[in-house]
Design a protein around this motif. Structure first.
Motif, short mmCIF file in Angstrom:
data_model
loop_
_atom_site.label_atom_id
_atom_site.label_comp_id
_atom_site.label_asym_id
_atom_site.label_seq_id
_atom_site.Cartn_x
_atom_site.Cartn_y
_atom_site.Cartn_z
N HIS A 1 1.52 -4.63 3.48
CA HIS A 1 1.96 -5.75 3.65
C HIS A 1 3.23 -6.00 4.67
N GLY A 2 3.10 -4.79 5.59
CA GLY A 2 4.29 -4.72 6.64
C GLY A 2 5.00 -3.61 6.49
N ASP A 3 6.08 -3.46 7.65
CA ASP A 3 6.99 -2.34 7.56
C ASP A 3 8.34 -2.88 7.30
N TYR A 4 9.12 -1.90 6.42
CA TYR A 4 10.37 -2.17 5.89
C TYR A 4 11.15 -1.03 5.83
N PRO A 5 12.45 -1.21 6.10
CA PRO A 5 13.48 -0.22 5.82
C PRO A 5 13.46 0.55 4.59
N ALA A 6 13.38 1.64 4.22
CA ALA A 6 13.67 2.37 2.74
C ALA A 6 14.73 1.35 2.12
N ARG A 7 15.97 0.89 2.59
CA ARG A 7 16.97 0.35 1.97
C ARG A 7 16.73 -1.07 1.50
N SER A 8 15.46 -1.62 1.97
CA SER A 8 15.12 -2.93 1.48
C SER A 8 13.69 -2.70 0.76
N TYR A 9 12.83 -1.75 0.98
CA TYR A 9 11.64 -1.53 0.21
C TYR A 9 11.82 -0.99 -1.28
N PHE A 10 12.83 -0.17 -1.28
CA PHE A 10 13.10 0.55 -2.58
C PHE A 10 14.04 -0.15 -3.44
N VAL A 11 13.89 -0.71 -4.44
CA VAL A 11 15.01 -1.52 -5.13
C VAL A 11 15.40 -0.70 -6.64
N PRO A 12 16.45 -0.39 -6.83
CA PRO A 12 16.77 -0.01 -8.17
C PRO A 12 16.46 -0.77 -9.33
N THR B 1 17.48 12.87 -3.23
CA THR B 1 18.05 12.58 -1.78
C THR B 1 18.42 11.05 -2.11
N PRO B 2 19.83 10.97 -2.49
CA PRO B 2 20.30 9.44 -2.69
C PRO B 2 20.54 8.64 -1.37
N SER B 3 20.66 9.48 -0.25
CA SER B 3 20.90 8.76 0.97
C SER B 3 19.42 8.31 1.68
N PHE B 4 18.36 8.71 0.82
CA PHE B 4 17.05 8.02 1.37
C PHE B 4 16.99 6.60 0.97
N ASN B 5 17.43 6.37 -0.37
CA ASN B 5 17.35 4.85 -0.70
C ASN B 5 18.17 3.75 0.30
N ALA B 6 19.11 4.27 0.59
CA ALA B 6 20.01 3.56 1.75
C ALA B 6 19.69 3.82 3.20
#
Length: 188
Positions: free
Chosen positions: A76-87, A62-67
């Motif tokens: 260590h905290g809560d993060y949006p998927a777009r900033s937690y997952f890094v290609p 699901t490519p949209s999940f990463n964004a």
């Protein structure tokens, strides 16, 4: 999930190196499948636990999940998927040093340097991943690999904190097999 304000709790398993697989939350208000509804039974706000393998499958299929703005809750905290997952190809020493993130992609090379197995995608400026011998054996057993080199060419998700070494390399030590997920590119 984004419209439902779903919050994904990162499940890195138990200390013995194996998670429960399903990532269940055993709390009141749970309706099975590792899903808990917050605020009574309002389906608009849910929490689910996912281990790295399930998150990698979501990233690949699901490519949209990463964004997305879906919240990833970590120790260590809560993060949006777009900033937690890094290609892996987008890992940046100025942005990602000393910050826990999930780095994912396909590795294209490996070598041994100074007694450590190193995996990475490029030259000096790219992020490299260090594996110690004990971890290599755990990963090989967990994923039924004949050699650790079989990771090359597979989709991976590594969770950890990169650092700059004394030799000015951008590296991340993988210290726990629960911080590793692998998937065959043909079968996400």
């Amino acid at each position: 999930m984004e419209a439902d304000q779903t919050r994904i709790i990162l499940n890195l398993g138990r200390a013995n190196g194996r998670g429960d697989g399903a990532g269940r939350i055993d709390e009141p208000g749970q309706r099975g499948g590792g899903r808990r509804f917050v605020g009574g039974d309002a389906p608009g706000r849910t929490q689910i636990q996912r281990n790295p393998e399930k998150l990698l499958k979501m990233l690949v299929s699901t490519p949209s999940f990463n964004a997305s703005e879906i919240i990833i809750a970590t120790g260590h905290g809560d993060y949006p998927a777009r900033s937690y997952f890094v290609p892996i190809v987008a890992a940046d020493r100025a942005l990602h040093t000393d910050m826990e993130r999930g780095f994912w992609g396909v590795l294209d090379r490996t070598n041994v340097w100074n007694g450590l197995r190193i995996f990475n995608r490029g030259g000096h400026g790219s992020l490299g991943f260090e594996f110690h011998d004990a971890l290599i054996q755990e990963v090989m057993q967990r994923y039924s690999l004949a050699t650790i080199e079989e990771i090359v060419g597979k989709h991976v998700l590594f969770i950890g904190k990169p650092r700059i070494t004394t030799g000015d390399s951008f590296m991340m030590s993988i210290i726990n097999s629960n911080h590793v997920a692998l998937a065959d590119p043909l079968r996400p």
